[in-house]
Design a protein around this motif. Sequence first.
Motif, short mmCIF file in Angstrom:
data_model
loop_
_atom_site.label_atom_id
_atom_site.label_comp_id
_atom_site.label_asym_id
_atom_site.label_seq_id
_atom_site.Cartn_x
_atom_site.Cartn_y
_atom_site.Cartn_z
N LEU A 177 -0.10 110.18 57.42
CA LEU A 177 -1.09 110.98 58.14
C LEU A 177 -2.40 110.21 58.29
N HIS A 178 -2.80 109.55 57.22
CA HIS A 178 -4.03 108.74 57.27
C HIS A 178 -3.88 107.61 58.29
N GLU A 179 -2.70 106.95 58.26
CA GLU A 179 -2.48 105.87 59.22
C GLU A 179 -2.44 106.41 60.64
N SER A 180 -1.82 107.60 60.81
CA SER A 180 -1.75 108.21 62.14
C SER A 180 -3.15 108.59 62.63
N GLU A 181 -3.95 109.17 61.72
CA GLU A 181 -5.31 109.55 62.09
C GLU A 181 -6.14 108.32 62.43
N ALA A 182 -5.94 107.26 61.65
CA ALA A 182 -6.69 106.03 61.92
C ALA A 182 -6.30 105.46 63.28
N LYS A 183 -4.99 105.50 63.57
CA LYS A 183 -4.52 105.02 64.87
C LYS A 183 -5.05 105.90 65.99
N PHE A 184 -5.02 107.25 65.77
CA PHE A 184 -5.54 108.20 66.76
C PHE A 184 -7.02 107.95 67.03
N GLN A 185 -7.78 107.75 65.95
CA GLN A 185 -9.21 107.52 66.12
C GLN A 185 -9.48 106.20 66.83
N THR A 186 -8.65 105.18 66.53
CA THR A 186 -8.81 103.88 67.20
C THR A 186 -8.56 104.03 68.70
N ILE A 187 -7.50 104.80 69.04
CA ILE A 187 -7.15 105.00 70.45
C ILE A 187 -8.24 105.81 71.15
N THR A 188 -8.67 106.92 70.51
CA THR A 188 -9.65 107.78 71.17
C THR A 188 -11.01 107.10 71.29
N ASN A 189 -11.34 106.27 70.32
CA ASN A 189 -12.63 105.56 70.40
C ASN A 189 -12.62 104.49 71.47
N ALA A 190 -11.40 104.09 71.88
CA ALA A 190 -11.30 103.10 72.96
C ALA A 190 -11.35 103.76 74.34
N MET A 191 -11.28 105.10 74.38
CA MET A 191 -11.31 105.83 75.66
C MET A 191 -12.75 106.07 76.10
N PRO A 192 -12.99 106.11 77.40
CA PRO A 192 -14.37 106.36 77.89
C PRO A 192 -14.79 107.81 77.74
N GLN A 193 -13.82 108.74 77.68
CA GLN A 193 -14.17 110.15 77.57
C GLN A 193 -14.57 110.51 76.15
N MET A 194 -15.26 111.65 76.03
CA MET A 194 -15.53 112.25 74.74
C MET A 194 -14.28 113.06 74.36
N VAL A 195 -13.57 112.62 73.32
CA VAL A 195 -12.31 113.25 72.92
C VAL A 195 -12.57 114.13 71.71
N TRP A 196 -11.91 115.30 71.68
CA TRP A 196 -12.08 116.20 70.54
C TRP A 196 -10.78 116.95 70.27
N THR A 197 -10.67 117.46 69.05
CA THR A 197 -9.54 118.30 68.69
C THR A 197 -10.07 119.56 68.01
N ALA A 198 -9.25 120.61 68.05
CA ALA A 198 -9.59 121.87 67.38
C ALA A 198 -8.34 122.42 66.74
N ASP A 199 -8.52 123.23 65.70
CA ASP A 199 -7.37 123.85 65.07
C ASP A 199 -6.89 125.04 65.91
N ALA A 200 -5.84 125.71 65.43
CA ALA A 200 -5.23 126.79 66.21
C ALA A 200 -6.21 127.93 66.47
N SER A 201 -7.20 128.10 65.60
CA SER A 201 -8.18 129.19 65.78
C SER A 201 -9.30 128.82 66.74
N GLY A 202 -9.32 127.55 67.20
CA GLY A 202 -10.34 127.13 68.14
C GLY A 202 -11.54 126.43 67.53
N LEU A 203 -11.54 126.24 66.20
CA LEU A 203 -12.65 125.55 65.56
C LEU A 203 -12.47 124.04 65.72
N VAL A 204 -13.48 123.39 66.26
CA VAL A 204 -13.42 121.94 66.50
C VAL A 204 -13.47 121.21 65.17
N ASP A 205 -12.51 120.25 64.99
CA ASP A 205 -12.45 119.52 63.73
C ASP A 205 -12.57 118.00 63.90
N TYR A 206 -12.72 117.55 65.15
CA TYR A 206 -12.86 116.10 65.36
C TYR A 206 -13.52 115.82 66.69
#
Length: 669
Positions: A177-206
């Motif tokens: 999970l840590h490696e996946s999150e690190a890879k996800f963050q590396t990919i999203t930080n390379a994107m020009p858009q502002m990327v975010w995630t939220a849990d099922a209840s709609g609270l933003v967590d990243y």
Amino acid sequence: MDHLDALKGEVAQYRFLVELDNLLRPILDPVEITLSAAQFLGQYLKVSRCAYADVEADQATLNLTGNYTNGVPSIVGRYNADTFGPEFVRLSLAGVPYVVEDAEIDERTADVRDSYRKAQIRAVVSVPIIKAGRFVAGMAVHQVVPRRWKADEISLIGMVAHRCWESIERNRIARELHESEAKFQTITNAMPQMVWTADASGLVDYHNDQLFDFAGVPRGTTSGDAWTNLVHPDDQQQAFKAWSQSVATGTPYETTYRVRHHSGEYRWTLARALPVRNGVGAIVKWMGTNTDIHSQKLAEQVLQETNARKDEFLAMLAHELRNPLAPISAASELLSISRSDDHQVQKATSIIRRQVGHMTGLIDELLDVSRVTRGLAQLENTLVDIKQVIAEAAEQVRPLMEKHGHQFSMNLSPESVFATGDHKRLVQVLSNLLDNAAKYTSPGGHITLTVSVSPGEIALSVSDDGIGMRPELLATVFDLFQQGERTADRAQGGLGIGLALVKSLIERHHGTVTANSAGPNLGSDFVIRLPRVIKASEEAPVTKPNSLTSTRRVLIVDDNIDAAHTLAMLLEVLGNQVAMDFHPEAALARSESEAFDVYLLDIGLPEIDGYELAHRLRSRQGNEKKVFVAITGYGQEQDRQQSAAAGFDYHLVKPVKADSLIELLNKLN
């Protein structure tokens, strides 16, 4: 006594397991976990060896890792399971502990006794771990001398084995999970858009780095609902409402709102998010982005403002052009009604009326294309007899064809042909195509109108043998202000907006229009296709009145003296009693002593505009049910709505035609 001893054993075992959990909890490395557990268990049971093994996918190969020894050699390595005997293999696959108290006399070890001796195993307990029906791991303790194993010892070995496996799995999952999150963050930080995630209840967590760099806020300060603090105050309610709606319904999220930039400026962003669902369809996550569209949004606003200014300019232009046309038109109408015997007067009158009509048509067309191409024109949606449309369109263009000696033929279907739409607009479309054919076909040329039908479609073709079109013109023929080749005298006239209007109107009728030409001097063919409606009966045509059935007392108020006089003369010739005022105050004064049936008011009056004047006049006693008519150069839909809201009963656009006045006055009966 035995009960007390059993209780002490349970307490000791419980303490052992608690200490084992505390020992394993901070350890992440799988080998270190198994080694620590094997050493802790081996010392507690006072055995010669304790080992943990992973089982490969074939369930027949063991990898011994954690290995505690006390006076015996290590056996860490890779082994075939049958090295320890077929009964070991059978029981392990069945999930049953393999227990041997003395390998030298146990019949089950007879075939592998040499292996046991070599490994210095005299007594053994091996407990398998079964997951999803498969032999995946196990733990074993060895004794160099015979040993009678107690049930609580066998049970404890099993519990330690499972704790080892669970710790290894938990850490493996956490590591992946840590490696996946690190890879996800590396990919999203390379994107020009502002990327975010939220849990099922709609609270933003990243949020990726782009958001924090964009907004200039510390990382980790936008979780939960805190992101709304960056949204423009005027947009917060709308943005949060749209997000809450998507979270509640599971529908994709898309909206625009302004986000505070680190410069302090609020910039427009496009926010989008999609739900991530598990195997049973439940939402477990939301993945979203914010894209900076500020430049695009500003460009759209500039375009909208430009379009608004253009429309205002066209409306003002039309008003200013219609004002001088009004008295000219009224004067020509008056001359035609006067029945003068002077041939030259009648000829001049005919020319004036024809040219005023042409000028008025150009003004109307210019305003019309602006409304239609932007979808602002209101279309009627009634059953339309296409043959009646053809008859009216052909009648409008027939004088031009006769003037040029064109051979005009029509090939009509014997069937009844109906469509749904706006009768007047379809006549306008077809007459435009016929008019173009007449303009661009040499004198004596041929023009053909063909109608073909199928159960679901009507096709109307207007073809000619005129000047045709080059391929480059054919590609843009429906573009606004596009025209064919012109001679120096611009004999064909027009503004180059007719075909753009045709295309927009036909598309509004859910149809298509296409143009074809084999090339210059090879003629052209325009084909309109419309959805067909099957209808058995035809509706009777409506005829216009052409004479007054009664007379009225009329007050004209217009600061354009020529326009007022010519309109008054026209109304008087038609048998009405007419009074004129050129200033609204004069009209108000006259209304105190004189009564009128109809008030014709210009809108653009000095000091008091026509809207206010209508309001004041109608408020006078006795005027509640009188008829108020707006006479103005402004003829767009919003102008008509504004005059209706001000209390006008009718809205006529300058220059007013005699037939329009007659029709209106007859309605009052």
